[in-house]
Design a protein around this motif. Structure first.
Motif, PDB file in Angstrom:
ATOM      1  N   HIS A 174       0.809  -1.221   0.000  1.00  0.00           N
ATOM      2  CA  HIS A 174       0.000   0.000   0.000  1.00  0.00           C
ATOM      3  C   HIS A 174       0.844   1.272   0.000  1.00  0.00           C
ATOM      4  O   HIS A 174       0.537   2.204  -0.742  1.00  0.00           O
ATOM      5  CB  HIS A 174      -0.938  -0.002   1.203  1.00  0.00           C
ATOM      6  N   ALA A 175       1.879   1.315   0.847  1.00  0.00           N
ATOM      7  CA  ALA A 175       2.660   2.552   0.920  1.00  0.00           C
ATOM      8  C   ALA A 175       4.029   2.283   1.532  1.00  0.00           C
ATOM      9  O   ALA A 175       4.161   1.483   2.459  1.00  0.00           O
ATOM     10  CB  ALA A 175       1.926   3.612   1.733  1.00  0.00           C
ATOM     11  N   VAL A 176       5.049   2.962   1.001  1.00  0.00           N
ATOM     12  CA  VAL A 176       6.417   2.873   1.508  1.00  0.00           C
ATOM     13  C   VAL A 176       7.002   4.274   1.563  1.00  0.00           C
ATOM     14  O   VAL A 176       6.950   5.009   0.577  1.00  0.00           O
ATOM     15  CB  VAL A 176       7.324   2.008   0.599  1.00  0.00           C
ATOM     16  N   TRP A 177       7.558   4.638   2.713  1.00  0.00           N
ATOM     17  CA  TRP A 177       8.259   5.914   2.846  1.00  0.00           C
ATOM     18  C   TRP A 177       9.712   5.619   3.170  1.00  0.00           C
ATOM     19  O   TRP A 177      10.016   4.905   4.119  1.00  0.00           O
ATOM     20  CB  TRP A 177       7.654   6.770   3.965  1.00  0.00           C
ATOM     21  N   LEU A 188      12.026   1.648  -6.709  1.00  0.00           N
ATOM     22  CA  LEU A 188      11.550   1.314  -8.053  1.00  0.00           C
ATOM     23  C   LEU A 188      11.463  -0.188  -8.282  1.00  0.00           C
ATOM     24  O   LEU A 188      10.897  -0.630  -9.281  1.00  0.00           O
ATOM     25  CB  LEU A 188      12.452   1.958  -9.113  1.00  0.00           C
ATOM     26  N   LEU A 189      12.008  -0.960  -7.337  1.00  0.00           N
ATOM     27  CA  LEU A 189      11.911  -2.417  -7.444  1.00  0.00           C
ATOM     28  C   LEU A 189      10.691  -2.955  -6.696  1.00  0.00           C
ATOM     29  O   LEU A 189      10.515  -4.166  -6.571  1.00  0.00           O
ATOM     30  CB  LEU A 189      13.182  -3.078  -6.896  1.00  0.00           C
ATOM     31  N   SER A 206       1.749   1.417  -5.621  1.00  0.00           N
ATOM     32  CA  SER A 206       1.984   1.588  -4.192  1.00  0.00           C
ATOM     33  C   SER A 206       2.480   3.010  -3.969  1.00  0.00           C
ATOM     34  O   SER A 206       3.331   3.512  -4.713  1.00  0.00           O
ATOM     35  CB  SER A 206       3.024   0.585  -3.709  1.00  0.00           C
ATOM     36  N   ILE A 207       1.945   3.684  -2.954  1.00  0.00           N
ATOM     37  CA  ILE A 207       2.329   5.083  -2.695  1.00  0.00           C
ATOM     38  C   ILE A 207       3.729   5.098  -2.096  1.00  0.00           C
ATOM     39  O   ILE A 207       3.952   4.622  -0.983  1.00  0.00           O
ATOM     40  CB  ILE A 207       1.335   5.762  -1.745  1.00  0.00           C
ATOM     41  N   LEU A 243       5.233   7.815  -7.137  1.00  0.00           N
ATOM     42  CA  LEU A 243       6.418   8.181  -6.371  1.00  0.00           C
ATOM     43  C   LEU A 243       6.511   9.687  -6.192  1.00  0.00           C
ATOM     44  O   LEU A 243       6.307  10.454  -7.132  1.00  0.00           O
ATOM     45  CB  LEU A 243       7.674   7.663  -7.076  1.00  0.00           C
ATOM     46  N   GLU A 244       6.835  10.099  -4.984  1.00  0.00           N
ATOM     47  CA  GLU A 244       7.035  11.516  -4.669  1.00  0.00           C
ATOM     48  C   GLU A 244       8.395  11.668  -3.992  1.00  0.00           C
ATOM     49  O   GLU A 244       8.706  10.955  -3.047  1.00  0.00           O
ATOM     50  CB  GLU A 244       5.926  12.010  -3.742  1.00  0.00           C
TER      51      GLU A 244
END
Length: 486
Positions: free
Chosen positions: A385-388, A404-405, A411-412, A462-463
């Motif tokens: 769902h999300a990775v920071w 990027l992998l 996924s945010i 991606l941000e």
């Protein structure tokens, strides 16, 4: 002291907790450089063995073994048996004088603590079960003598690496893990399993009403008596949402208690006549009979990554967009909830819960490669769902090798950097260079992203953010954060 010995004598009586005729004793001990023996752990277990057993000592290790971190120290494991009618005097000496074996080094501050009942593991683990023997069914009472000062083990306890290696060496012989409960080093434990009956708790539903049933099967030689059965729902936010109790008559095999199907439950079987718990569960989760297990249909598509002449093809998992939102798979709570100290180093490394890397040794490039692989493993395991990703030294190459992998489509992902220069870099990072380079770096990152194939960009969310000028604050630590849902 006398009350403790009386409690043990009562607990060992035939028909109270079970029918035991022998105490199995397993000793883990150390031999210091000055040739003095110290107790690492002594576990005594009440058992029922039909055939007579020899009471002489036998060594479970062919010879004393050593570990690299403790020079001059040796360790060993031995086992022997003590007859039930002789254990009382040994425990009285241990309580009064702190002496179990005259060959062992004196223990400065050994005290008996109150007896306690240990339930089997459920989806929650009970740390002390890492030491107990086969505590699988109803549970066990434990009487424990605690080495509070641990003066004989300061060198061992001051070295986590030595403790872990000793634990691994012991685990090759015994199915225990002392590193996960290191506060028990130097202690003596008497385990008395509850085998007088077997108890089973289960959930039933009748006309939209839920009930908890408790079935009891007595030992064939047991004298049946009335029992008190209670159940309480495990608390959330310190709120008790349900507590139920009933008397189960001696001639009744089961009982039913009304219960709301909201929380995990803890069931207890108590013998009021002898004041002992005979069985107790850890929180056990119910699945409602109306519960449905839903699935989503997923397809794979390729993500092509190219940077600095390197190309990678990633298979991206894309959930079926046709699935209605109300039918999407819900996030299931991770019930294991293993704390780090509950696991061995091998388990911690395998699950990437705790891994050390050598960033400055001769194999630093290999260590870096392993660290990146582990990071990608975690991203793909938890990053649905999300990775920071927070890293003061984060470069586009780092993003290329990690975020990027991510094999989960859209996924945010958020990357945050201070644009600092790594300490081992040949570059300089003065304030002036930093200020002039920040916007240029962001522009270069944007160009690198836009240079990716169109189909690849479609699967990316991606941000990238960084500190520029007087905006924001620098930071020093690195973090990776996962969000279960958004």
């Amino acid at each position: 002291m006398q009350n403790t010995i009386n409690d043990i004598e009562i607990a060992l009586e035939d028909g109270i907790l079970g029918f035991n005729n022998i105490i199995e004793v397993t000793e883990v001990f150390s031999l210091s450089p000055d040739k003095k023996i110290s107790n690492i752990l002594t576990l005594m277990v009440a058992e029922n063995i039909k055939n007579p057993v020899a009471t002489e000592e036998s060594f479970l290790t062919k010879k004393l073994f050593s570990i690299s971190r403790l020079k001059g120290w040796k360790f060993g494991i031995k086992r022997y048996y003590i007859e039930i009618d002789k254990i009382g005097q040994r425990l009285e000496d241990l309580t009064q004088v702190g002496v179990w074996d005259e060959k062992q080094k004196d223990i400065i501050n050994l005290k008996r603590i109150d007896k306690y009942f240990v339930s089997p593991d459920s989806y929650e683990t009970v740390p002390i079960n890492n030491l107990l023997k086969n505590n699988f069914n109803n549970g066990s009472y434990v009487f424990e003598w605690f080495d509070f000062d641990k003066e004989n083990h300061q060198e061992l306890l001051s070295s986590p690496q030595a403790l872990q290696r000793l634990s691994e060496s012991i685990h090759e012989v015994l199915p225990i893990s002392i590193s996960s409960v290191s506060d028990r080093i130097g202690n003596f434990l008497l385990q008395i399993p509850s085998t007088i009956l077997m108890a089973y708790f289960g959930l039933e539903k009748n006309n939209e009403i839920f009930s908890l049933t408790c079935n009891i099967a007595w030992h064939e030689n047991a004298r049946k008596r009335d029992l008190i059965i209670n159940c309480h729902l495990s608390e959330t936010d310190n709120i008790c949402e349900g507590y139920y109790t009933k008397i189960l008559k001696r001639d009744e095999p089961n009982i039913s208690l009304p219960i709301a199907n909201k929380r995990a439950h803890i069931g207890t079987v108590w013998d009021p006549e002898n004041n002992f718990i005979l069985a107790r569960t850890r929180p056990s989760a119910f699945i409602s009979p109306d519960a449905r297990i839903t699935t989503t249909v997923s397809t794979f598509e390729e993500r092509v990554l190219t940077h600095n002449g390197t190309s990678k093809v990633i298979s991206v998992l894309k959930p079926d967009s046709y699935v209605k939102k109300t039918e999407q798979k819900k996030i299931i709570t991770n019930w294991t909830k293993k704390r780090i100290y509950d696991s061995s180093s091998a388990e911690l490394k395998e699950n990437r819960n705790f891994v050390q890397y050598n960033s400055k040794g001769i194999n630093k490039n290999q260590s870096k490669s392993e660290a990146l692989k582990d990071l990608v493993y975690l991203i793909n395991k938890y990053g649905q769902h999300a990775v920071w990703l927070w890293d003061p030294y984060l470069s586009f190459q780092d993003i290329f090798d990690t975020l990027l992998l991510n094999t989960h489509s859209n996924s945010i992902m958020k990357a945050i950097s201070s644009l600092d220069v790594p300490p081992d870099s040949d570059q300089t990072s003065s304030c002036e260079i930093y200020e002039s380079k920040a916007l240029q770096t962001i522009s270069e990152y944007k160009e690198s992203f836009t240079a990716l194939p169109v189909e690849t960009i479609k699967t990316l969310n991606l941000e990238f953010r960084c500190k520029t000028g007087n905006n924001g604050w620098g930071f020093h630590d690195r973090f990776i954060i996962f969000r279960a849902c958004t």
